[in-house]
Motif scaffolding. Structure first.
Motif, PDB file in Angstrom:
ATOM      1  N   ARG A  59     -18.153 -11.634  18.820  1.00  0.00           N
ATOM      2  CA  ARG A  59     -17.963 -12.859  19.599  1.00  0.00           C
ATOM      3  C   ARG A  59     -18.245 -12.597  21.075  1.00  0.00           C
ATOM      4  NH1 ARG A  59     -13.884 -12.474  16.229  1.00  0.00           N
ATOM      5  NH2 ARG A  59     -12.489 -11.539  17.770  1.00  0.00           N
ATOM      6  N   ALA A  60     -18.783 -13.619  21.732  1.00  0.00           N
ATOM      7  CA  ALA A  60     -18.942 -13.602  23.192  1.00  0.00           C
ATOM      8  C   ALA A  60     -18.410 -14.931  23.708  1.00  0.00           C
ATOM      9  CB  ALA A  60     -20.401 -13.412  23.578  1.00  0.00           C
ATOM     10  N   GLU A  61     -17.339 -14.869  24.475  1.00  0.00           N
ATOM     11  CA  GLU A  61     -16.611 -16.074  24.876  1.00  0.00           C
ATOM     12  C   GLU A  61     -16.536 -16.166  26.402  1.00  0.00           C
ATOM     13  OE1 GLU A  61     -14.447 -19.468  23.445  1.00  0.00           O
ATOM     14  OE2 GLU A  61     -15.265 -17.828  22.231  1.00  0.00           O
ATOM     15  N   PRO A  62     -16.993 -17.288  26.986  1.00  0.00           N
ATOM     16  CA  PRO A  62     -16.864 -17.444  28.441  1.00  0.00           C
ATOM     17  C   PRO A  62     -15.462 -17.907  28.819  1.00  0.00           C
ATOM     18  CG  PRO A  62     -17.952 -19.364  27.525  1.00  0.00           C
ATOM     19  CD  PRO A  62     -17.687 -18.432  26.368  1.00  0.00           C
ATOM     20  N   GLU A  63     -14.948 -17.355  29.888  1.00  0.00           N
ATOM     21  CA  GLU A  63     -13.639 -17.757  30.407  1.00  0.00           C
ATOM     22  C   GLU A  63     -13.777 -18.018  31.898  1.00  0.00           C
ATOM     23  OE1 GLU A  63     -11.158 -18.356  28.547  1.00  0.00           O
ATOM     24  OE2 GLU A  63     -11.797 -17.413  26.661  1.00  0.00           O
ATOM     25  N   THR A  64     -13.304 -19.181  32.339  1.00  0.00           N
ATOM     26  CA  THR A  64     -13.397 -19.548  33.751  1.00  0.00           C
ATOM     27  C   THR A  64     -12.099 -19.192  34.458  1.00  0.00           C
ATOM     28  OG1 THR A  64     -14.884 -21.374  33.199  1.00  0.00           O
ATOM     29  CG2 THR A  64     -13.857 -21.410  35.376  1.00  0.00           C
ATOM     30  N   THR A  65     -12.210 -18.421  35.528  1.00  0.00           N
ATOM     31  CA  THR A  65     -11.028 -18.012  36.287  1.00  0.00           C
ATOM     32  C   THR A  65     -10.600 -19.133  37.236  1.00  0.00           C
ATOM     33  OG1 THR A  65     -12.346 -17.049  38.071  1.00  0.00           O
ATOM     34  CG2 THR A  65     -11.835 -15.631  36.192  1.00  0.00           C
ATOM     35  N   ARG A  66      -9.478 -18.935  37.901  1.00  0.00           N
ATOM     36  CA  ARG A  66      -8.952 -19.963  38.807  1.00  0.00           C
ATOM     37  C   ARG A  66      -9.891 -20.254  39.967  1.00  0.00           C
ATOM     38  NH1 ARG A  66      -2.521 -18.366  39.436  1.00  0.00           N
ATOM     39  NH2 ARG A  66      -1.916 -18.807  37.245  1.00  0.00           N
ATOM     40  N   ASN A  67     -10.643 -19.250  40.378  1.00  0.00           N
ATOM     41  CA  ASN A  67     -11.575 -19.465  41.496  1.00  0.00           C
ATOM     42  C   ASN A  67     -12.939 -19.972  41.036  1.00  0.00           C
ATOM     43  OD1 ASN A  67     -12.672 -17.224  40.325  1.00  0.00           O
ATOM     44  ND2 ASN A  67     -12.443 -15.873  42.110  1.00  0.00           N
ATOM     45  N   LEU A 115     -16.171 -15.260  33.501  1.00  0.00           N
ATOM     46  CA  LEU A 115     -16.173 -13.921  32.923  1.00  0.00           C
ATOM     47  C   LEU A 115     -16.438 -14.047  31.425  1.00  0.00           C
ATOM     48  CD1 LEU A 115     -13.065 -12.365  34.725  1.00  0.00           C
ATOM     49  CD2 LEU A 115     -15.479 -12.110  35.337  1.00  0.00           C
ATOM     50  N   TRP A 116     -16.837 -12.937  30.815  1.00  0.00           N
ATOM     51  CA  TRP A 116     -17.187 -12.959  29.395  1.00  0.00           C
ATOM     52  C   TRP A 116     -16.297 -11.997  28.616  1.00  0.00           C
ATOM     53  CZ3 TRP A 116     -20.574 -16.392  27.373  1.00  0.00           C
ATOM     54  CH2 TRP A 116     -21.362 -17.097  28.284  1.00  0.00           C
ATOM     55  N   THR A 117     -15.623 -12.538  27.613  1.00  0.00           N
ATOM     56  CA  THR A 117     -14.822 -11.725  26.705  1.00  0.00           C
ATOM     57  C   THR A 117     -15.660 -11.432  25.468  1.00  0.00           C
ATOM     58  OG1 THR A 117     -12.783 -12.763  27.487  1.00  0.00           O
ATOM     59  CG2 THR A 117     -12.690 -11.596  25.383  1.00  0.00           C
ATOM     60  N   VAL A 118     -15.967 -10.169  25.273  1.00  0.00           N
ATOM     61  CA  VAL A 118     -16.852  -9.766  24.181  1.00  0.00           C
ATOM     62  C   VAL A 118     -16.071  -8.909  23.190  1.00  0.00           C
ATOM     63  CG1 VAL A 118     -18.956  -8.518  23.556  1.00  0.00           C
ATOM     64  CG2 VAL A 118     -18.871  -9.842  25.685  1.00  0.00           C
ATOM     65  N   THR A 119     -16.136  -9.300  21.930  1.00  0.00           N
ATOM     66  CA  THR A 119     -15.491  -8.543  20.856  1.00  0.00           C
ATOM     67  C   THR A 119     -16.568  -7.901  19.999  1.00  0.00           C
ATOM     68  OG1 THR A 119     -13.602 -10.051  20.804  1.00  0.00           O
ATOM     69  CG2 THR A 119     -13.953  -8.666  18.861  1.00  0.00           C
ATOM     70  N   TYR A 120     -16.438  -6.603  19.792  1.00  0.00           N
ATOM     71  CA  TYR A 120     -17.421  -5.892  18.976  1.00  0.00           C
ATOM     72  C   TYR A 120     -16.706  -4.968  18.000  1.00  0.00           C
ATOM     73  CZ  TYR A 120     -16.632  -2.401  22.689  1.00  0.00           C
ATOM     74  OH  TYR A 120     -16.064  -1.539  23.592  1.00  0.00           O
ATOM     75  N   PHE A 139     -16.396  -8.750  30.684  1.00  0.00           N
ATOM     76  CA  PHE A 139     -17.573  -8.368  31.460  1.00  0.00           C
ATOM     77  C   PHE A 139     -17.919  -9.454  32.477  1.00  0.00           C
ATOM     78  CE2 PHE A 139     -17.821  -6.228  27.402  1.00  0.00           C
ATOM     79  CZ  PHE A 139     -18.177  -4.929  27.754  1.00  0.00           C
ATOM     80  N   ASP A 140     -18.617  -9.029  33.536  1.00  0.00           N
ATOM     81  CA  ASP A 140     -19.044  -9.963  34.581  1.00  0.00           C
ATOM     82  C   ASP A 140     -20.275 -10.762  34.178  1.00  0.00           C
ATOM     83  OD1 ASP A 140     -17.087  -9.191  36.571  1.00  0.00           O
ATOM     84  OD2 ASP A 140     -18.194  -7.306  36.724  1.00  0.00           O
ATOM     85  N   THR A 195     -24.777 -19.150  34.524  1.00  0.00           N
ATOM     86  CA  THR A 195     -25.855 -18.417  35.196  1.00  0.00           C
ATOM     87  C   THR A 195     -25.656 -16.903  35.211  1.00  0.00           C
ATOM     88  OG1 THR A 195     -24.758 -18.848  37.321  1.00  0.00           O
ATOM     89  CG2 THR A 195     -26.503 -20.371  36.640  1.00  0.00           C
ATOM     90  N   ASN A 196     -24.619 -16.418  34.550  1.00  0.00           N
ATOM     91  CA  ASN A 196     -24.487 -14.975  34.323  1.00  0.00           C
ATOM     92  C   ASN A 196     -24.662 -14.653  32.837  1.00  0.00           C
ATOM     93  OD1 ASN A 196     -22.101 -16.137  33.501  1.00  0.00           O
ATOM     94  ND2 ASN A 196     -20.759 -14.653  34.531  1.00  0.00           N
ATOM     95  N   LEU A 197     -25.393 -15.535  32.154  1.00  0.00           N
ATOM     96  CA  LEU A 197     -25.781 -15.331  30.760  1.00  0.00           C
ATOM     97  C   LEU A 197     -27.309 -15.363  30.706  1.00  0.00           C
ATOM     98  CD1 LEU A 197     -25.228 -15.144  27.684  1.00  0.00           C
ATOM     99  CD2 LEU A 197     -25.083 -17.650  27.665  1.00  0.00           C
ATOM    100  N   PHE A 198     -27.897 -14.260  30.239  1.00  0.00           N
ATOM    101  CA  PHE A 198     -29.348 -14.107  30.301  1.00  0.00           C
ATOM    102  C   PHE A 198     -29.930 -13.875  28.904  1.00  0.00           C
ATOM    103  CE2 PHE A 198     -27.332 -12.439  34.130  1.00  0.00           C
ATOM    104  CZ  PHE A 198     -27.921 -13.224  35.108  1.00  0.00           C
TER     105      PHE A 198
END
Length: 356
Positions: free
Chosen positions: A47-55, A59-64, A77-78, A229-232
């Motif tokens: 899984r690759a899950e985007p998470e938005t911080t308070r600011n 960020l990306w939470t990746v499960t492998y 990951f950033d 924009t941090n997903l390529f």
């Protein structure tokens, strides 16, 4: 074509080399740049899950999962760069009656050796690069090869006499194939050379990814997800020189991550994306062919390299690729039997070699 900062060491044989040589080259590249500490082999991304911080930062939470221990690990990951390749899940079109076919059917991804088809009547669906290559090999052993395609007209064939071009397959009944011109043929083996699907099974449903008709959206510059924009997405363009293309794209990604390239707003990127898509569609280019850059690749490399402030590809690279296409158009049975050597940034030499 080699990655620009790491030339091929093997100088013998034709430039269209065996896949074993490519594998050895990539392993040598990883060793040379000490990449192994940063690579996890035998590991499945779940899984690759985007998470938005308070600011407002994503960020990306990746499960492998380790395929050896079955242990799952989750890290944050950033940024995420998708390099999962596009040549593993074959596209297999539905053909009425195909379930009644009693012979063997495979996708070109599963094709290995032509000897398997000795004495057989083989239908190959698709006449692009893999279709023609496989037809050339299989025809050396098969009793008959039907090269089935939907090109506007038959191409000048320099294949052996047991290869016959037919229109696309209309339907199948048992081992009897009916083609779109009404002709029929009995077939023992069926090979789909019908391309591949873009698949991202690990990606969160929060992330919009449309892959309709072999086209990935919404992607800016064939690389950056417009909403994240941090997903390529590496390597989306087709009909390009792969390794140099990846190299330029990687330089652009690095420039974004180092804040040397400032992207437009998501709205501006989407508007530019839609304008370019409409322009290509208006030129008669089908949606599924928009990512096939071919002659458009050179302007793409120059634009991306200029934005990242890195060197683009030398003019000689384009000259070699143009020459390869000319040779292929002249005779696709022999165009791979040549070795190209770069003399300088503008010039190259070519000599005939025995096929590898």
């Amino acid at each position: 074509m080699a990655i620009p900062d790491f030339p091929f060491q093997d100088s013998e044989g034709p430039s269209f080399t065996h896949h074993r040589v490519i594998r050895e080259y990539l392993m040598a590249y990883a060793k040379h740049f000490n990449l192994h500490p940063y690579i996890k082999l035998n590991t499945l991304v779940k899984r690759a899950e985007p998470e938005t911080t308070r600011n407002g930062r994503t960020l990306w939470t990746v499960t492998y999962q380790s395929l050896e221990t079955k242990v799952e690990t989750t890290k944050t990951f950033d940024a995420v760069v998708l390099c999962n390749g596009h040549y593993s899940v074959g596209r297999v079109p539905h053909i009425p009656g195909i379930e009644s076919f009693r012979g063997r059917r495979v996708h070109s991804h599963q094709y290995r050796v032509p000897e398997t088809y000795a004495g057989k009547r083989v239908c190959i669906l698709g006449a692009s690069w893999s279709g023609i290559d496989i037809a050339l090999e299989v025809s050396q052993y098969a009793a008959k090869v039907y090269l089935s395609h939907n090109l506007p007209e038959q191409f000048d064939s320099k294949m052996s006499s047991n290869v016959e071009q037919r229109p696309g397959v209309e339907s199948v009944r048992g081992n009897m194939f009916t083609f779109r011109d009404g002709s029929t043929a009995e077939v023992d083996d069926f090979i789909f050379c019908t391309g591949y699907k873009f698949t991202y099974p690990f990606m969160s449903t929060k992330v919009e990814i449309r892959t309709d008709d072999d086209h990935v959206e919404p992607i800016y510059k064939h690389l950056v997800h417009i909403d994240y924009t941090n997903l390529f997405f590496m390597g989306l363009p087709a009909l390009v020189i792969p390794f140099p293309c990846f190299h330029i794209q990687a330089q652009y990604v690095l420039a974004i991550l180092e804040n040397r390239v400032k992207l437009p707003s998501p709205q501006q990127m989407r508007e530019e994306f839609e304008r370019e898509k409409k322009s290509l569609l208006d030129q008669g280019i089908p949606l599924r062919h928009i990512n096939k850059l071919k002659d458009r690749q050179w302007a793409y490399y120059d634009e991306m390299a200029a934005a990242a402030n890195v060197p683009s590809l030398a003019p000689v690279i384009k000259k070699i690729m143009d020459h390869v296409f000319q040779m292929r158009d002249a005779d696709f049975t022999t165009y791979k039997n040549y070795q190209y050597r770069i003399i300088d940034s503008e010039n190259f030499s070519m000599s005939y070699c025995k096929p590898c």
